[in-house]
Design a protein around this motif. Structure first.
Motif, PDB file in Angstrom:
ATOM      1  N   ARG A 180      -4.064   3.872  -4.631  1.00 31.59           N
ATOM      2  CA  ARG A 180      -4.669   4.795  -5.581  1.00 31.59           C
ATOM      3  C   ARG A 180      -4.005   4.471  -6.915  1.00 31.59           C
ATOM      4  N   TYR A 231      -3.784  -1.726  -0.847  1.00 33.51           N
ATOM      5  CA  TYR A 231      -4.503  -0.474  -0.601  1.00 33.51           C
ATOM      6  C   TYR A 231      -3.795   0.540  -1.478  1.00 33.51           C
ATOM      7  N   GLY A 290       0.837  -1.192   0.000  1.00 35.69           N
ATOM      8  CA  GLY A 290       0.000   0.000   0.000  1.00 35.69           C
ATOM      9  C   GLY A 290       0.870   1.239   0.000  1.00 35.69           C
ATOM     10  N   HIS A 291       0.241   2.364  -0.233  1.00 32.80           N
ATOM     11  CA  HIS A 291       0.989   3.613  -0.231  1.00 32.80           C
ATOM     12  C   HIS A 291       1.497   3.919   1.169  1.00 32.80           C
ATOM     13  N   CYS A 337      -0.861   6.232   3.429  1.00 34.69           N
ATOM     14  CA  CYS A 337      -2.310   6.021   3.463  1.00 34.69           C
ATOM     15  C   CYS A 337      -2.836   5.969   4.901  1.00 34.69           C
TER      16      CYS A 337
END
Length: 150
Positions: free
Chosen positions: A126, A124, A14-15, A18
């Motif tokens: 974008r 997770y 994930g980023h 986040c």
């Protein structure tokens, strides 16, 4: 590290920055709980960068309180990362030998190696095509891995 044959493995990406809301955290907990209880996942790989990795690690530890067959594994590229990972309480530590010296490239190839060893990946992200998380997602897709989105 002991041989992980016949043990299902999961990894997380994930980023770095986040922040999950309450519903997303509950979804993550339920997913990990179900993996361990219903689907016999016992190995959970971590790269240890950013908020999402930290949240996933803490969530796996919470599930581990109920299911003690779970094993957390920190995957690093070099001794510096290994020492940083020692700040956490992982069950095992693995360093992959990679011939890439540029930091970002090493992280990407480490992520690919983690995906290769995993049966599924939890993301997770974008759709930022230049992000490491998104590139790892595209790699997991190309390897036909089971993917869960939070």
């Amino acid at each position: 590290m002991e041989e992980q044959k016949n043990k299902k493995a999961c990894c997380f990406f994930g980023h770095r920055d986040c922040v999950l809301n309450k519903e997303e955290k509950q979804k993550l907990y339920r997913l990990i709980f179900d993996m361990a209880e219903k689907d016999d996942y016992t190995v959970f790989y971590f790269g240890g960068f950013g908020n999402f990795d930290d949240l996933c690690f803490q969530t796996v530890l919470n599930v581990k309180k109920i299911n003690n067959k779970i094993k957390t594994v920190y995957v690093c590229c070099d001794e510096k990362e290994y020492l940083r990972g020692k700040n956490y309480k992982y069950d095992d530590y693995v360093c992959f030998e990679l011939s890439f010296s540029y930091w970002y490239t090493r992280i990407y190839y480490r992520n690919c190696a983690i995906i290769d060893k995993s049966d599924c990946a939890v993301f997770y992200l974008r759709k930022e095509e230049n992000s490491g998380a998104y590139k790892s997602y595209k790699y997991a897709l190309s390897k036909n891995k089971t993917i869960y989105m939070i």
